[in-house]
Design a protein around this motif. Structure first.
Motif, PDB file in Angstrom:
ATOM      1  N   UNK A  79       0.794  -1.228   0.000  1.00  0.00           N
ATOM      2  CA  UNK A  79       0.000   0.000   0.000  1.00  0.00           C
ATOM      3  C   UNK A  79       0.821   1.270   0.000  1.00  0.00           C
ATOM      4  N   UNK A  80       2.035   1.219  -0.517  1.00  0.00           N
ATOM      5  CA  UNK A  80       2.939   2.375  -0.479  1.00  0.00           C
ATOM      6  C   UNK A  80       2.930   3.191  -1.761  1.00  0.00           C
ATOM      7  N   UNK A  81       2.247   2.678  -2.780  1.00  0.00           N
ATOM      8  CA  UNK A  81       2.213   3.380  -4.062  1.00  0.00           C
ATOM      9  C   UNK A  81       0.789   3.392  -4.606  1.00  0.00           C
ATOM     10  N   UNK A  82       0.414   4.438  -5.338  1.00  0.00           N
ATOM     11  CA  UNK A  82      -0.919   4.461  -5.956  1.00  0.00           C
ATOM     12  C   UNK A  82      -1.110   3.258  -6.878  1.00  0.00           C
ATOM     13  N   UNK A 107      -3.057  -7.592   1.627  1.00  0.00           N
ATOM     14  CA  UNK A 107      -2.775  -6.174   1.880  1.00  0.00           C
ATOM     15  C   UNK A 107      -2.288  -6.022   3.315  1.00  0.00           C
ATOM     16  N   UNK A 108      -1.219  -5.248   3.508  1.00  0.00           N
ATOM     17  CA  UNK A 108      -0.658  -5.038   4.842  1.00  0.00           C
ATOM     18  C   UNK A 108      -0.580  -3.551   5.139  1.00  0.00           C
ATOM     19  N   UNK A 109      -0.471  -3.242   6.405  1.00  0.00           N
ATOM     20  CA  UNK A 109      -0.277  -1.870   6.854  1.00  0.00           C
ATOM     21  C   UNK A 109       1.168  -1.726   7.319  1.00  0.00           C
ATOM     22  N   UNK A 110       1.908  -0.841   6.688  1.00  0.00           N
ATOM     23  CA  UNK A 110       3.325  -0.662   6.997  1.00  0.00           C
ATOM     24  C   UNK A 110       3.489   0.434   8.046  1.00  0.00           C
ATOM     25  N   UNK A 116      11.470   3.128   6.685  1.00  0.00           N
ATOM     26  CA  UNK A 116      10.503   2.589   5.725  1.00  0.00           C
ATOM     27  C   UNK A 116      10.856   1.209   5.198  1.00  0.00           C
ATOM     28  N   UNK A 117      12.134   0.964   4.926  1.00  0.00           N
ATOM     29  CA  UNK A 117      12.517  -0.339   4.380  1.00  0.00           C
ATOM     30  C   UNK A 117      12.326  -1.449   5.407  1.00  0.00           C
TER      31      UNK A 117
END
Length: 342
Positions: A79-82, A107-110, A116-117
């Motif tokens: 979910x990090x990119x459109x 789908x995960x929540x970061x 971030x990595x």
């Protein structure tokens, strides 16, 4: 005429790992005396849609049926990119077209812990662990290549975290040896070439070329600079360093495990004089194990923490307690080293 050499190489790598998984599963069933029906273990591939993991997925789909192994796939949407959800569905579709089943898009929540990595990696592995449990998978294949290994070694060197950090990624890791990395001896170019030869569509993650990420800078600036200065073969040398370092680290860990009880008194406390007599590499491993047993999170326990505790043994000047992650405290008391929750 046989397959292209790149395709043959990735299939051989996967075949070897699948043989190992099948042998281990059969051994476990023999120990458990389960013989009533044929057994087909499930192996999953973690696939992002990139060249490395698509090559891995295709090789798994080709090799698994020949060995009587069920093969499925997992793709994780960070979910990090459109449009990442649509891309994950595309990857899932590609794996279905290869004949893999079951297929799951997760789908995960970061979060933000560790940058971030690291946060994305933690979320991804948590999702993969849960998927393995849910589907009863014997193993999950990961597409890390020799190039990834070289990058990991350089990142460990930059952190100054010691020989274990320099050992890079293990071919087998995780709970019960869940994660397998068949491509650690293959380069990134081989995986991409295999995809081209099989007309497999691949997705190039823009994060892999984004200079905001440390690994991306290392991949596109650091390693090319090293090869320019030192010549070709840097990646192979770093990967070889990883294996040698892992062998050494494993031996030292085993040594530390063997001597740990001998440096404790009858009440279980560590005796400073006996610790002092150990080689530094072994002593620090004993101290690290003791800190983790007391509640210090392994991922937050760095070399500098262990060095501070080690000075209570080797540089004793009456200093006070050492605070460690996880609210763990280490202090010297009457010739004993006490490590416990503060």
């Amino acid at each position: 005429m046989g397959p292209h050499p790149a395709v043959a190489a990735i299939r051989l790598a996967v075949r070897r790992v699948l043989h190992d998984i099948l042998t281990e599963a059969s051994t476990e069933r023999t120990r458990a005396r389960v013989h009533e029906r044929p057994f087909a273990p499930l192996v999953l591939v973690a696939c992002s849609g990139g060249a490395d993991s698509m090559a891995l997925a295709s090789a798994l789909a080709f090799e698994a049926p020949k060995l009587g192994i069920r093969a499925g796939g997992i793709t994780v949407d960070h979910g990090l990119q459109p449009g990442s959800d649509l891309r994950a569905e595309e990857v899932a579709l590609r794996m279905r077209e290869l004949g893999l089943a079951p297929i799951e898009s997760i789908a995960v929540s970061v979060g933000r812990d560790g940058g971030p990595e690291a946060a994305a990696r933690d979320a991804r592995y948590a999702a993969l662990d849960a998927a393995a449990e849910r589907h009863g998978a014997a193993a999950i294949l990961l597409g890390h290549t020799r190039d990834d290994q070289a990058e990991t070694v350089l990142l460990g060197l930059a952190r100054g975290s010691g020989i274990r950090s320099l050992s890079g990624m293990a071919a087998v890791s995780g709970a019960g040896g869940r994660y397998r990395r068949p491509f650690l001896h293959l380069d990134r170019h081989t995986a991409r070439k295999a995809c081209m030869e099989q007309s497999l569509p691949v997705w190039d993650d823009p994060h892999n070329t984004d200079p905001a990420y440390t690994r991306s800078r290392l991949r596109h600036e650091g390693l090319p600079a090293l090869e320019k200065a030192l010549g070709k073969g840097v990646v192979e040398a770093l990967a070889r360093t990883a294996q040698l370092s892992r062998d050494d680290a494993d031996a030292l860990d085993a040594w530390a495990s063997q001597v740990e009880t001998s440096v404790r008194d009858a009440s279980g406390l560590l005796e400073c004089a006996k610790l002092y007599a150990l080689p530094p590499a072994v002593r620090r491993r004993v101290l690290r194990r003791a800190a983790i047993e007391a509640g210090a999170p392994a991922g937050s326990l760095f070399a500098r923490h262990i060095e501070e505790v080690d000075r209570l043994i080797t540089g004793w000047r009456g200093q006070g307690a050492i605070n460690l992650p996880g609210k763990v405290v280490a202090q010297r008391q009457g010739g004993r080293l006490v490590i416990r929750q503060g």
